[in-house]
Enzyme design. Sequence first.
Site: not given
Length: 595
Positions: A180, A198, A207, A329, A333, A358, A371
């Site tokens: 990632h 992204h 993902h 999403h 995070h 990230f 995810h």
Amino acid sequence: MASSSSINSICLSLDDQSSKTLTTTTLSSFFAKPYSPRLLKRRRSQSFHVSCNANEHDQNIKANIDRRNVLLGLGGLYSASNLAPLAFASPILPPDLKSCSKATKSGSKDLVEYSCCPPTPKDLNNIPYYNLPPMSKLRKRPVAQDVTKEYIAKYQLATKRMKELDKDDPRSFMQQANIHCAYCNGAYKFGDEVLQVHQSWLFFPFHRWYLYFYERILGKLIDDPTFALPYWNWDHPKGMRLPPMFDRENTPLYDARRNPHVRNGTIIDFSSPRDEVTTDVGQTVTNNLTLMYRSMITNAACPLQFFGARYVLGNNDSKGQGTIETIPHTPVHIWAGTVRNTDLGGGKLSLGEDMGNFYSAALDPVFYCHHANVDRMWKVWKGLGGKRRDIIDTDWLNSEFFFYDENKNPYRVRVGDCLDTKKMGYDYAPAAIPWINCRPTRKGREGKVDVTNIKPANKVFPIANLNKPISFSINRPTTSRSQKDKDEKEEVLIFKGLKYDTNKYIRFDVFLNEDEDVNTDELDKVEFAGSYVNLPHVHAHNKKNDSDEIFQLGITELLEDIELEDDDTITVTVVPKTGGDVISIQSVAIELLDG
């Protein structure tokens, strides 16, 4: 705080039993039945008549492309001599794996202290394509809140063994987390352009493949090919809290670098994930379900609205994240990561680690559980019917990534090979989706805003910073549309030239037929169109720390509910919630997307 009657009118039941009362004690048991696409046809209020071109792109471009197998990021294993030239534009050639360099921490100019690059395959020029193996039994991904003690023990053991692998083993927990980091924090570049999976149509397929191999590695380590990752169903009231198995200290699933406010059953607020919940719990749940409805249905009638903007090398001037990537999403995070600028020790200040950055997000085991539900939303979305289907553009289908499998073998994988979860050997345990019944019905105001007292959009934009709420009037391309026209075209409010400092967390809300005094604590009303949220990131396509994006909101449904279908001009209000001083907008327009 919303009244119980207003909450009832939105999300109470699948059969419009609006006389019941929604309370915090009933939230955990609501909607016990799995969803059925037929429900969409049953409800009068749920029109779902809009449709859009699955490609939303000029077919002449595709005619000019004979082949574009984009070996993206870690999969950039071939030099220029191995690639046929593209038929047009000046594409950025896929990087050789040897070009992998230091990644940059999102939200700063600091480099990641360690290398996020993967172990180098022995033969860079002969990496085979991955063929999905035969299966005798589907791996069934369970709801994280419902797993048994036996499952938790097995999951902990698998994660423990993964963390005990040698750091250079591509299957090790650190190497898996580095995937990632490398794909999302600038370790790979195409010339001056930075790879970023992204904020584009690569978000979902990348993902999906990522979790696919991670899950198979876990199963291999405990000799259980049927082992499946759990999914954190934050789209249901009882799942709007951190799954308890991740909140047990001194276990392989615990991460000390989480924001303390996620512990002890605290509910998440999708609209303000960095803050403690300040609204009534019932209102927060209702807001969350409303945001889910907007992200999955109202604003995701077209494939590129759901998946995100096109991403092809050498021809990518505008970016845009899909609806689910935006919310929920990103809020999940942010919510789970540490509070930014807190002391991590050793003179280091937090940049949101782990989940909130990230480069480090996958160092928290809950990342994969989060995810898994994002991936489930892809499956659910396609089941809603209409034009909700996978993109058929070959530029998307032929995009490629690189992963190691559970046997440490390197493989190339295609987007086009991950469209069916059952063919990939896994599926999801059924769960209710209460947001499907959460189309707002309550009006936040009586009557219409007098547009004659509101400045037109062309007198308001461009704006250099969104440091206060702004209202503007905007003309529609047509009025009093027939149902046939709505079936063929979606009316969309588009913010163009959206720029902001990608190092910052930003959010703004959008309302129709509201003025600058709008109550933004209550989103369960027909005037609420949607929100934009950004997680600080290393931006794709250039070396600058600013963005240039488009942000789309479907308004066909809202115009019906607010009774504005016959109006030539409507009022739009944009309310900055965080980071407005670093947000600029070039222009705003209403357009019809062809079906």
